[in-house]
Write a protein that holds these residues in place. Sequence first.
Motif, PDB file in Angstrom:
ATOM      1  N   TYR A  96       0.998  -0.752  -0.116  1.00 14.60           N
ATOM      2  CA  TYR A  96      -0.295  -0.191  -0.795  1.00 14.60           C
ATOM      3  C   TYR A  96       1.011   1.580   0.279  1.00 14.60           C
ATOM      4  CZ  TYR A  96      -3.802   2.984   0.272  1.00 14.60           C
ATOM      5  OH  TYR A  96      -5.145   3.737  -0.006  1.00 14.60           O
ATOM      6  N   VAL A  99       2.655   1.368  -3.275  1.00 12.84           N
ATOM      7  CA  VAL A  99       2.395   1.234  -4.928  1.00 12.84           C
ATOM      8  C   VAL A  99       0.893   1.589  -4.904  1.00 12.84           C
ATOM      9  CG1 VAL A  99       4.184  -0.302  -6.132  1.00 12.84           C
ATOM     10  CG2 VAL A  99       2.153  -1.096  -5.286  1.00 12.84           C
ATOM     11  N   GLY A 100       0.819   1.790  -3.652  1.00 16.88           N
ATOM     12  CA  GLY A 100      -1.008   2.669  -2.701  1.00 16.88           C
ATOM     13  C   GLY A 100      -1.851   1.560  -3.817  1.00 16.88           C
ATOM     14  N   LYS A 101      -1.401  -0.394  -4.079  1.00 16.61           N
ATOM     15  CA  LYS A 101      -2.187  -1.179  -4.016  1.00 16.61           C
ATOM     16  C   LYS A 101      -2.781  -2.305  -2.640  1.00 16.61           C
ATOM     17  CE  LYS A 101      -2.665  -0.934  -8.586  1.00 16.61           C
ATOM     18  NZ  LYS A 101      -3.272  -0.540  -9.089  1.00 16.61           N
ATOM     19  N   GLU A 102      -3.758  -2.582  -3.297  1.00 18.12           N
ATOM     20  CA  GLU A 102      -4.215  -3.579  -2.697  1.00 18.12           C
ATOM     21  C   GLU A 102      -3.966  -4.200  -2.421  1.00 18.12           C
ATOM     22  OE1 GLU A 102      -6.089  -3.342   0.383  1.00 18.12           O
ATOM     23  OE2 GLU A 102      -6.044  -1.248   0.534  1.00 18.12           O
ATOM     24  N   ALA A 104      -5.376  -7.302  -3.319  1.00 18.06           N
ATOM     25  CA  ALA A 104      -6.217  -8.275  -4.220  1.00 18.06           C
ATOM     26  C   ALA A 104      -5.176  -8.282  -5.299  1.00 18.06           C
ATOM     27  CB  ALA A 104      -7.746  -7.993  -4.240  1.00 18.06           C
ATOM     28  N   GLU A 105      -5.100  -6.627  -5.422  1.00 13.67           N
ATOM     29  CA  GLU A 105      -4.666  -6.522  -6.499  1.00 13.67           C
ATOM     30  C   GLU A 105      -3.035  -6.865  -6.802  1.00 13.67           C
ATOM     31  OE1 GLU A 105      -5.917  -1.629  -7.299  1.00 13.67           O
ATOM     32  OE2 GLU A 105      -5.458  -2.091  -5.596  1.00 13.67           O
ATOM     33  N   ASN A 107      -1.927  -9.903  -5.461  1.00 15.27           N
ATOM     34  CA  ASN A 107      -2.401 -10.832  -6.263  1.00 15.27           C
ATOM     35  C   ASN A 107      -2.824 -10.802  -7.510  1.00 15.27           C
ATOM     36  OD1 ASN A 107      -2.079 -12.670  -4.194  1.00 15.27           O
ATOM     37  ND2 ASN A 107      -4.364 -12.032  -3.177  1.00 15.27           N
ATOM     38  N   SER A 108      -3.752  -9.896  -8.233  1.00 14.43           N
ATOM     39  CA  SER A 108      -4.396 -10.017  -9.769  1.00 14.43           C
ATOM     40  C   SER A 108      -3.049 -10.426 -10.056  1.00 14.43           C
ATOM     41  CB  SER A 108      -5.329  -8.651  -9.592  1.00 14.43           C
ATOM     42  OG  SER A 108      -5.327  -9.027 -10.525  1.00 14.43           O
ATOM     43  N   TYR A 109      -2.098  -8.970  -9.917  1.00 14.95           N
ATOM     44  CA  TYR A 109      -0.237  -8.650 -10.753  1.00 14.95           C
ATOM     45  C   TYR A 109      -0.105 -10.289 -11.132  1.00 14.95           C
ATOM     46  CZ  TYR A 109       3.781  -6.789 -11.769  1.00 14.95           C
ATOM     47  OH  TYR A 109       5.196  -6.273 -11.870  1.00 14.95           O
ATOM     48  N   ALA A 111      -0.927 -13.283 -11.082  1.00 15.83           N
ATOM     49  CA  ALA A 111      -1.426 -14.246 -11.317  1.00 15.83           C
ATOM     50  C   ALA A 111      -1.181 -13.780 -12.933  1.00 15.83           C
ATOM     51  CB  ALA A 111      -3.160 -13.848 -11.488  1.00 15.83           C
ATOM     52  N   ARG A 112      -1.179 -12.030 -13.199  1.00 14.86           N
ATOM     53  CA  ARG A 112      -1.197 -12.063 -14.967  1.00 14.86           C
ATOM     54  C   ARG A 112       0.269 -12.866 -15.185  1.00 14.86           C
ATOM     55  NH1 ARG A 112       0.728  -7.894 -17.077  1.00 14.86           N
ATOM     56  NH2 ARG A 112      -0.018  -7.001 -15.675  1.00 14.86           N
TER      57      ARG A 112
ATOM     58  N   SER B 137      -2.558 -13.732 -21.186  1.00 15.23           N
ATOM     59  CA  SER B 137      -3.174 -14.143 -19.765  1.00 15.23           C
ATOM     60  C   SER B 137      -5.335 -13.712 -19.834  1.00 15.23           C
ATOM     61  CB  SER B 137      -2.305 -13.677 -18.529  1.00 15.23           C
ATOM     62  OG  SER B 137      -2.768 -11.852 -18.782  1.00 15.23           O
ATOM     63  N   TYR B 142      -8.884 -13.992 -13.217  1.00 19.95           N
ATOM     64  CA  TYR B 142      -8.915 -12.804 -12.054  1.00 19.95           C
ATOM     65  C   TYR B 142      -7.585 -12.149 -12.589  1.00 19.95           C
ATOM     66  CZ  TYR B 142      -7.110 -11.979  -7.220  1.00 19.95           C
ATOM     67  OH  TYR B 142      -6.670 -11.830  -5.698  1.00 19.95           O
ATOM     68  N   SER B 143      -7.316 -11.662 -13.364  1.00 25.29           N
ATOM     69  CA  SER B 143      -5.778 -11.200 -13.411  1.00 25.29           C
ATOM     70  C   SER B 143      -6.440  -9.475 -13.785  1.00 25.29           C
ATOM     71  CB  SER B 143      -4.842 -12.417 -14.361  1.00 25.29           C
ATOM     72  OG  SER B 143      -5.087 -11.757 -15.769  1.00 25.29           O
ATOM     73  N   GLY B 277      -2.064   3.331  -7.983  1.00 22.21           N
ATOM     74  CA  GLY B 277      -2.591   3.668  -7.016  1.00 22.21           C
ATOM     75  C   GLY B 277      -3.953   3.107  -7.270  1.00 22.21           C
ATOM     76  N   ARG B 308     -10.135   1.467  -8.098  1.00 23.20           N
ATOM     77  CA  ARG B 308     -10.645   0.772  -6.962  1.00 23.20           C
ATOM     78  C   ARG B 308     -11.151   1.936  -6.164  1.00 23.20           C
ATOM     79  NH1 ARG B 308      -6.793  -0.013  -5.225  1.00 23.20           N
ATOM     80  NH2 ARG B 308      -6.588   1.714  -2.767  1.00 23.20           N
ATOM     81  N   ASP B 367     -13.669  -7.590  -5.211  1.00 19.16           N
ATOM     82  CA  ASP B 367     -12.622  -8.150  -4.341  1.00 19.16           C
ATOM     83  C   ASP B 367     -13.566  -8.933  -2.689  1.00 19.16           C
ATOM     84  OD1 ASP B 367     -10.458  -6.621  -6.524  1.00 19.16           O
ATOM     85  OD2 ASP B 367     -10.318  -8.913  -5.852  1.00 19.16           O
TER      86      ASP B 367
END
Lengths: 163, 413
Positions: A96, A99-102, A104-105, A107-109, A111-112, B137, B142-143, B277, B308, B367
């Motif tokens: 957070y 990069v200001g990301k949660e 889940a984001e 994780n999603s990154y 996953a790709r 992908s 999910y991605s 962000g 978000r 999410d």
Amino acid sequence: MSRSRSRSARERPVRRRLRLGVLALGWACAVYASASLTAAGSDLAVIVNSESGVSELSRAEVINIFLGRQRRLPSGVAALTVDLAGPDDEKRQFYYCLVGKEPAEINSYWARLVFSGRGAAPWQAESPEEVLDIVENYKGAIGYIERHRVVDGRVKIVHTLAQ
Amino acid sequence: MRREVLFCLGLGLSQAGLGVADELRVVDEGSLTIGGFGTIGGAYNANAEAEFLRDRSQPEGAADGRFDLGLDSRLGVQVNWRPNEPLEGVLQLVAKRRYDGTYRPQVSWAFLGYAFDPDIRLRVGRLGYDVYLMSDSRDVGYSYLWVRPPVDYFGQVTFSYLDGLDLTVSRVLGDGVLKGKLFAGLLNETHTSPQGPNYEMEGTTLWGGYLDYQDPHWQMRVGVGVMRRKHEFELYAPVLDALRGTGVPEAVALADELTLAEKSLQFLSAGIVYDAGPLQSQFQLRYLWSDTPSYADNVAGYWSLGYRLGRWTPYVVYSRIKSEHRHLDTGLPDSNPDYAAINDGVEQILQASQVDQDTLSLGARFDFARNAALKLQVDWVHSRDNPSLLWLDPDPDWDGRATLFSAALDFVF
């Protein structure tokens, strides 16, 4: 073993309070996107092996390394990233603030990247001790723990993420 | 063991490479990891006049007031094998609706990768193809934010893997990382065609490359690709034969022009991502041009914006694809009924790859749990020309407008 168990039992209330504090901080961090608005708390120190040949990393370098874009440390050694995915939410706080990301984001990154066969996510350590242990033993390892947990001489701080 | 594997690979790796291997030991050396991803999702299309497809590999789609779960549902399992740091093997199987209407799992990736150093990687085997951002992908819901990748952009990209090799080189530049990639290989998939019979991609070659720059907020990618088909499309053969059979020089020359076999298709793509962000924005544009009028040149693009708010990320996407019209003169007068039939056949070939469609999508990703997300999306589609390229069995008098309601549950494990 028994010593550490009794010690952890003694420390449990303290740890719980600490955990609550960190959670509250994470929450505060999430609410106030601007770091300057949050209360003073424990900063996260990005640490590397003492032999890594790195003495300082910029924020951009930390981002590039932890998001798997830059696969070496600036000294040339291959990077082995370690996330602190323990119960104290340091991982949430780290990404957070970085990069200001949660989570889940993040994780999603990953996953790709993982499911397109383009790399592996950071090693998920369970405790600050595990992070310290890995960073101390692998030349290219890089992780983060709360600053006050850093033991001088064992590892090197190369970046600090202020609350 | 390590040496044997390297020998089998035949990559001609030096002892120096093995030296690097020892230095780069990872924590879980010799590990085999298994993971996977999946989606349970689909679309509701109230319209009975055309079946909505996710992409051209699907033989049936959503129509007639039915919620079609086969459209977006898929399951993937991936095994990563890493005997040592520079060497890795990846095997991925994906089950989804196939061209033959079954859900039989297919091998989507099966490759061995070798990092000569952390910045230079070679992969050999069945690989993902990523000249277009995200194109390797697309199955991993999910991605990304949306229920499915924009159909106007990806609906025609019918191949998902490449049997060949790729080489990636990356360098730190400023605050970011510059990456270059070259790839070459064969396409071996089958896809459906608007006119009925399936088209065999088998033997089609694809090569190309891209340059990509990514810094903490921006990512930019510019890529090119060249695809050369091996097979003629069986449905076109009778028309081409008839053209040649007339003996009229102009018609014979046209038959050669209309042949798909041994003809190339080139594409140039550019993508820009801005990510800061809670804000995510993505823009991609592609220009495709072909050596034969049997496959019309087209331009496609999309722009997506998401923001978000807590665990919800509302988003909006606009996408469009438009082909260039070409009219060709066969030199055969319509006054002759046989010639008129040939002219009609040629016109149908030219029409088959025409397209002009745009889509506005609104949706939200939720999410709700670790490793799982729920998505809801509404698409307003307007097909202005030849809907049969991206839709299945459109009624001739369909006005080309449809509203789709989609829902998907995406997860990784």
